[in-house]
Design a protein around this motif. Structure first.
Motif, short mmCIF file in Angstrom:
data_model
loop_
_atom_site.label_atom_id
_atom_site.label_comp_id
_atom_site.label_asym_id
_atom_site.label_seq_id
_atom_site.Cartn_x
_atom_site.Cartn_y
_atom_site.Cartn_z
N LEU A 478 0.92 -1.13 -0.04
CA LEU A 478 -0.10 -0.08 0.06
C LEU A 478 0.92 1.27 0.11
CD1 LEU A 478 -3.14 0.73 1.82
CD2 LEU A 478 -1.33 2.55 2.09
N TYR A 479 0.73 2.16 -1.16
CA TYR A 479 1.48 3.27 -1.11
C TYR A 479 0.67 4.56 -1.34
CZ TYR A 479 6.37 1.54 -1.25
OH TYR A 479 7.41 0.88 -0.84
N ARG A 480 0.99 5.66 -0.61
CA ARG A 480 0.16 6.73 -0.77
C ARG A 480 0.75 7.93 -0.68
NH1 ARG A 480 -4.00 6.63 4.44
NH2 ARG A 480 -4.43 8.71 3.65
N TYR A 481 0.55 9.29 -1.28
CA TYR A 481 1.23 10.17 -1.27
C TYR A 481 0.29 11.37 -1.77
CZ TYR A 481 2.17 9.19 -6.02
OH TYR A 481 2.00 8.64 -7.45
N ASP A 482 0.52 12.54 -1.63
CA ASP A 482 -0.19 13.76 -2.24
C ASP A 482 0.95 14.62 -2.56
OD1 ASP A 482 0.67 15.38 -0.06
OD2 ASP A 482 -0.90 14.80 1.28
N TYR A 508 -2.97 10.32 -3.81
CA TYR A 508 -2.95 9.14 -4.78
C TYR A 508 -3.05 8.03 -3.79
CZ TYR A 508 -0.86 6.15 -8.37
OH TYR A 508 -0.70 5.18 -9.32
N LEU A 509 -3.70 6.82 -3.78
CA LEU A 509 -3.56 5.66 -3.27
C LEU A 509 -3.47 4.51 -4.26
CD1 LEU A 509 -4.01 3.94 -0.50
CD2 LEU A 509 -6.36 4.07 -1.21
N ASP A 510 -2.42 3.61 -3.86
CA ASP A 510 -2.16 2.51 -4.65
C ASP A 510 -2.10 1.17 -3.91
OD1 ASP A 510 -0.33 0.41 -5.63
OD2 ASP A 510 -0.33 1.17 -7.38
N ILE A 529 7.24 -13.85 -13.98
CA ILE A 529 6.00 -13.82 -14.51
C ILE A 529 4.85 -14.08 -13.39
CG2 ILE A 529 5.88 -16.40 -15.30
CD1 ILE A 529 4.49 -15.91 -17.74
N GLY A 530 3.78 -13.44 -13.62
CA GLY A 530 2.84 -13.65 -12.55
C GLY A 530 1.47 -12.94 -12.74
N ALA A 531 0.70 -12.87 -11.92
CA ALA A 531 -0.83 -12.25 -11.86
C ALA A 531 -0.76 -11.15 -10.97
CB ALA A 531 -1.72 -13.08 -11.59
N GLU A 532 -1.76 -10.13 -11.31
CA GLU A 532 -1.56 -8.97 -10.47
C GLU A 532 -3.15 -8.37 -10.38
OE1 GLU A 532 1.19 -5.25 -10.82
OE2 GLU A 532 -0.42 -4.97 -12.22
N GLN A 533 -3.28 -7.74 -8.98
CA GLN A 533 -4.58 -7.00 -8.55
C GLN A 533 -4.05 -5.78 -8.06
OE1 GLN A 533 -5.79 -6.19 -5.20
NE2 GLN A 533 -7.12 -5.01 -6.30
N LYS A 534 -4.81 -4.67 -8.75
CA LYS A 534 -4.20 -3.40 -8.47
C LYS A 534 -5.54 -2.58 -8.13
CE LYS A 534 -0.67 -1.74 -10.64
NZ LYS A 534 0.15 -1.38 -9.65
N TYR A 535 -5.48 -1.81 -7.06
CA TYR A 535 -6.52 -0.91 -6.88
C TYR A 535 -5.99 0.56 -6.83
CZ TYR A 535 -9.91 1.82 -4.12
OH TYR A 535 -10.95 2.64 -3.65
N LEU A 536 -6.62 1.49 -7.63
CA LEU A 536 -6.17 3.13 -7.74
C LEU A 536 -7.41 3.72 -7.39
CD1 LEU A 536 -4.14 2.79 -10.96
CD2 LEU A 536 -3.25 2.51 -8.99
N PRO A 551 -15.59 18.55 0.66
CA PRO A 551 -14.92 19.12 -0.51
C PRO A 551 -14.14 18.11 -1.23
CG PRO A 551 -14.92 20.79 1.10
CD PRO A 551 -15.63 19.60 1.67
N GLY A 552 -14.22 17.96 -2.60
CA GLY A 552 -13.23 17.01 -3.26
C GLY A 552 -13.92 16.64 -4.35
N THR A 553 -13.09 16.09 -5.34
CA THR A 553 -13.66 15.39 -6.49
C THR A 553 -12.73 14.28 -6.83
OG1 THR A 553 -14.26 17.60 -7.54
CG2 THR A 553 -13.62 15.74 -9.13
N LEU A 554 -13.47 13.08 -7.05
CA LEU A 554 -12.95 12.01 -7.35
C LEU A 554 -12.53 11.71 -8.97
CD1 LEU A 554 -12.14 9.09 -6.40
CD2 LEU A 554 -14.28 8.21 -7.15
N LEU A 555 -11.29 11.75 -8.88
CA LEU A 555 -10.72 11.43 -10.36
C LEU A 555 -10.50 10.00 -10.83
CD1 LEU A 555 -7.53 14.17 -9.95
CD2 LEU A 555 -9.91 14.51 -11.05
N ASP A 556 -10.17 9.07 -9.99
CA ASP A 556 -9.98 7.93 -10.49
C ASP A 556 -10.42 6.66 -9.30
OD1 ASP A 556 -9.32 7.55 -13.46
OD2 ASP A 556 -7.45 8.90 -12.72
N LYS A 557 -10.96 6.04 -9.37
CA LYS A 557 -11.29 4.75 -8.61
C LYS A 557 -11.40 3.62 -9.51
CE LYS A 557 -14.31 3.24 -4.86
NZ LYS A 557 -15.39 3.30 -4.10
N VAL A 558 -10.34 2.77 -9.59
CA VAL A 558 -10.07 1.77 -10.52
C VAL A 558 -9.55 0.35 -10.01
CG1 VAL A 558 -9.21 1.02 -12.74
CG2 VAL A 558 -9.49 3.60 -12.48
N ASN A 559 -10.19 -0.62 -10.18
CA ASN A 559 -9.76 -2.07 -9.78
C ASN A 559 -9.19 -2.98 -10.99
OD1 ASN A 559 -8.82 -3.99 -8.00
ND2 ASN A 559 -11.06 -4.81 -7.56
N TYR A 560 -8.08 -2.98 -11.21
CA TYR A 560 -7.38 -3.99 -12.67
C TYR A 560 -7.27 -5.35 -11.92
CZ TYR A 560 -7.18 0.51 -14.96
OH TYR A 560 -7.37 1.73 -15.40
#
Length: 754
Positions: A478-482, A508-510, A529-536, A551-560
């Protein structure tokens, strides 16, 4: 690492300098004899013991035949080499090739480590073993594996001699039973083991297990074994004393000084009698040098030679009292050995295939001693073994050679590791790590990083190392920064309305989980070689409100969900300040599924990076880098996995790319190309001055033929200072660009990146 130099400065001084004397030179002429039996005693004294080499060169010049050699600590190291057949001049040349810092600290080059071990070694500043559930101080700086490998290699020509009286010159050295405090005379066994035990300075080298006895530095009990050499038949004894003196009141400035002074009292008293028993007492003028001053080795050797030269007439007179021996021819080093069979002592900690894979020993084979040491270092670098010893035995009937590995597994399985870091993106952070080995299987390790600071992060690794077969790993992070992002850059990419602001704050949250298989072709080349799940999750509090009127706007909320493969090659000699080697990495990430994106279409990301470093002399290095990437498929719209260029940093998450001249995330696109050229000047030990020029182009279609023809680039430059500190690299970079002069800025980072 943080505690190593502290231990060197305190305990090494206490235990090595403990043997001292204040006596003037004593000389006496040899008695009349048909064939005088001459013995040589060499005292311990750390780096000062290099003076023994200068004295031996003069003994050779005088033509003396030594019949016995006795040594303690550094005296055993030098004396053992001379007894095995080396001349004084050969030993002089040999020690110019030795990196004493590596011998003391068991440092291994990066090329000896797997990728997992490289990352592991370049992240933590301090490692503490956990014993009985509590963090403890290490027993010593190192286990002396590098020293053992070195000494075994250079004395391979006498590997079959187990009785030291059968060496070209009969030899013995002193050691100390650390459990009883009794002195030990080492005159049989394995020469490298004996010398390693004699020189096992407490708290610098771990005690040596030998024949079920725990041994440490011989100087603790007898740093000048003149009585024993006389018992063995020496009629005339030359003694070389490189011990230090007592300090006067003006020199006693610290607790360490006082402890050292007290520890020297006993041996100072003992030396009064020992000097009187010495027929020719040689004391080089080396008081100005330190026991850890191996960098002054050339001057120390010279002082030994200069002092011994004052007695050259006496030395020649001694030679005249002896039957003339054949001139010493020196040693022709053994370079290759035929190995027919491999024997591994029983160990429950790791499998035989793992050990064979790490050492790369495939019998039968003809192998160089350098390759043999490299293989042992590959195994030792895993930190799964406290030490590794070996014997090469020849069958008298079949004439086949068997290499017998005696592995001493590390009993400590758990560690607490710490680190500190600051940079302009992640800000201040403290790293607390828990590592445990052999959790489920013999070859596994689990590592949990908790990164505490302005932004909480964590990283969890579970890895099953099957050497050069397929290894298995799981990583969850889990990585996060602003970061404040230039509004015009964001507006161009996001089609945002004109908000009348200069910057927008980006949060940003990963959260990423990977399961992978990995194999190595050698320590420098790996395929994964492998498989990955990524939440952004990416939002900005700068404009808009959410459904709760916050206050705030969601720019991306993605689960790949996706699969990936990487090919990596790394032969750099240093991660942060390389002077030679090549780094290459290419990765293909394919995302066929997404759980929360409407009208999702499959896409892939291909990226690669190559960096090569070369040195020009001792001070200059040139580091060149080229990298690029593109998104394949789903080319419509903005993707949170686009490439973002700008800022300075070594911990690049997803598709972040450092670029001098622009701030973090200032440049973005689905494709990019970048080139970088750095000149590094190492003007003092650990101090660097460097200049970097980088160039890039970033957009959504730079790989189209028409756009390649109209190629336009962005340039940036940086002037920096770097320092190799105990916490890791310290870097200060002033970055600027003629394309955007207002974006000139100063970047600062300290500590290993994590």
């Amino acid at each position: 690492m943080l505690g190593k130099n502290i231990i060197i400065l305190s305990t090494l001084l206490i235990f090595v300098l403990r043997t001292s004397n204040l006596y003037a030179q004593k000389t006496s002429y040899p008695k009349e004899d048909n064939d005088l039996k001459v013995g040589l005693v060499l005292s311990g004294g750390g780096a000062k013991g290099l003076a023994h080499i200068g004295v031996l060169k003069k003994i050779d010049e005088a033509g003396i035949r030594l019949d016995y050699i006795a040594g303690s600590s550094m005296g055993a190291v030098v004396g053992g080499l001379y007894a095995s057949g080396f001349t004084g001049k050969q030993i002089d040349s040999l020690f110019y090739t030795v990196n004493f810092n590596n011998l003391i600290q068991d440092k291994l080059s990066r090329r000896r480590k797997s990728f997992y071990e490289k990352e592991d070694a370049e992240k933590y500043a301090l490692t503490l073993p956990i014993i009985d559930g509590l963090p403890s101080l290490p027993k010593a700086i190192s286990n002396g594996q590098n020293f053992y490998n070195f000494y075994s290699r250079v004395t391979a020509h006498v590997k079959d001699i187990k009785d030291f009286s059968k060496l070209p010159i009969p030899f013995f050295c002193t050691a100390t039973n650390i459990e009883t405090g009794e002195g030990i005379i080492f005159d049989k066994g394995e020469l490298p083991d004996a010398v390693a035990a004699s020189g096992a300075i407490p708290s610098v080298y771990s005690p040596i297990w030998y024949n079920n006895t725990l041994l440490t530095d011989g100087g603790v009990t007898d740093n000048y074994p003149i009585e024993e050499i006389k018992k063995r038949g020496a009629e005339y004894v030359i003694g070389v004393d490189v011990q230090d003196t007592l300090m006067n009141r003006s020199q006693l400035k610290s607790v360490t000084d006082i402890m050292l002074q007290i520890s020297n009292f006993r041996t100072i008293k003992a030396m009064k009698d020992k000097v009187s028993k010495t027929d020719l007492y040689i004391r080089p003028d080396i008081q100005r040098f330190s026991v850890v001053g191996f960098n002054d080795g050339e001057d120390i050797i010279l002082e030994g030679e200069v002092t011994a030269n004052k007695y050259i007439d006496i030395l020649k007179a001694i030679s005249d009292k002896q039957n003339k021996p054949l001139p010493r021819k020196g040693v022709e080093p053994v370079r290759f050995i035929q190995l027919d069979e491999l024997e591994i002592n029983k160990t429950d900690s790791h499998t035989r295939s793992y050990i064979k894979g790490k050492t790369k020993l495939r019998t039968p084979c003809k192998i160089s001693l350098e390759e043999l040491n490299d293989g042992l270092n590959n195994l030792y670098s895993t930190k799964n073994f406290q030490n590794i010893r070996y014997q090469i035995k020849e069958d008298t009937l079949t004439k086949k050679n068997t290499i017998s590995l005696n592995l001493n597994p590390t009993k400590t399985k758990s560690y607490l590791r710490l680190g500190l870091h600051y940079d302009d993106l992640y800000k201040t952070a403290a790293l607390v790590n828990f590592t445990h080995k052999n959790l489920i299987t013999k070859n596994d390790v689990i590592s949990i990083d908790a990164i505490l600071g302005d932004k909480l992060r964590y990283n969890i690794d579970y890895y099953v190392d099957d050497s050069y077969n397929w290894s298995t790993g799981i990583n969850h992070r889990l990585y996060r920064y602003d970061r404040n992002l230039d509004f015009e850059a964001a507006k161009a990419r996001r089609n945002l309305p004109d908000l009348g602001v200069n910057f927008i704050e980006l949060e940003y949250l990963d959260i990423t989980t990977q399961f992978y298989f990995e194999t190595f072709f050698n320590n420098a080349f790996a395929f994964r070689i492998g498989a990955e799940q990524k939440y952004l999750y990416i939002e900005t509090p700068t404009f808009g409100v959410d459904q709760n009127n916050v206050p705030g706007t969601l720019l991306d909320k993605v689960n790949y969900l996706g699969v990936f493969s990487t090919i990596k090659f790394d032969s750099l000699d240093d991660k942060y300040f390389p002077s030679k080697g090549v780094f290459f990495n290419t990765a293909l990430n394919t995302y066929p599924l997404s759980t929360n994106v409407k009208d999702f279409r499959e896409f892939a990301i291909l990226k690669g990076k190559i960096m090569w470093a070369q040195s020009a002399g001792k001070h200059f290095s040139f580091i060149n880098e080229a990298s690029g990437g593109l998104r394949i498929g789903n080319l419509q719209g903005i993707n949170p996995l686009d490439f973002f260029l700008g800022g300075y940093g070594s911990k690049e998450i997803n598709n972040q790319v450092s670029f001098f001249g622009r701030d973090f995330f200032d440049l973005s696109g689905s494709e990019y190309l970048k080139g970088s050229f750095t000149t590094d000047f190492k003007f003092q030990k650990k101090h660097h001055f460097n200049v970097t020029a980088n160039y890039a182009t970033v957009s959504d279609d730079i790989f189209k033929i028409n756009d390649i023809v109209k190629f336009r680039g962005i340039s940036g430059y940086a002037i920096g200072y770097g320092y190799e500190s105990l916490l890791g690299p310290v870097n200060i970079k002033y970055s600027f660009s003629p394309d955007k002069e207002e974006d000139s800025r100063l970047y600062f980072s300290i500590g290993y990146w994590f």
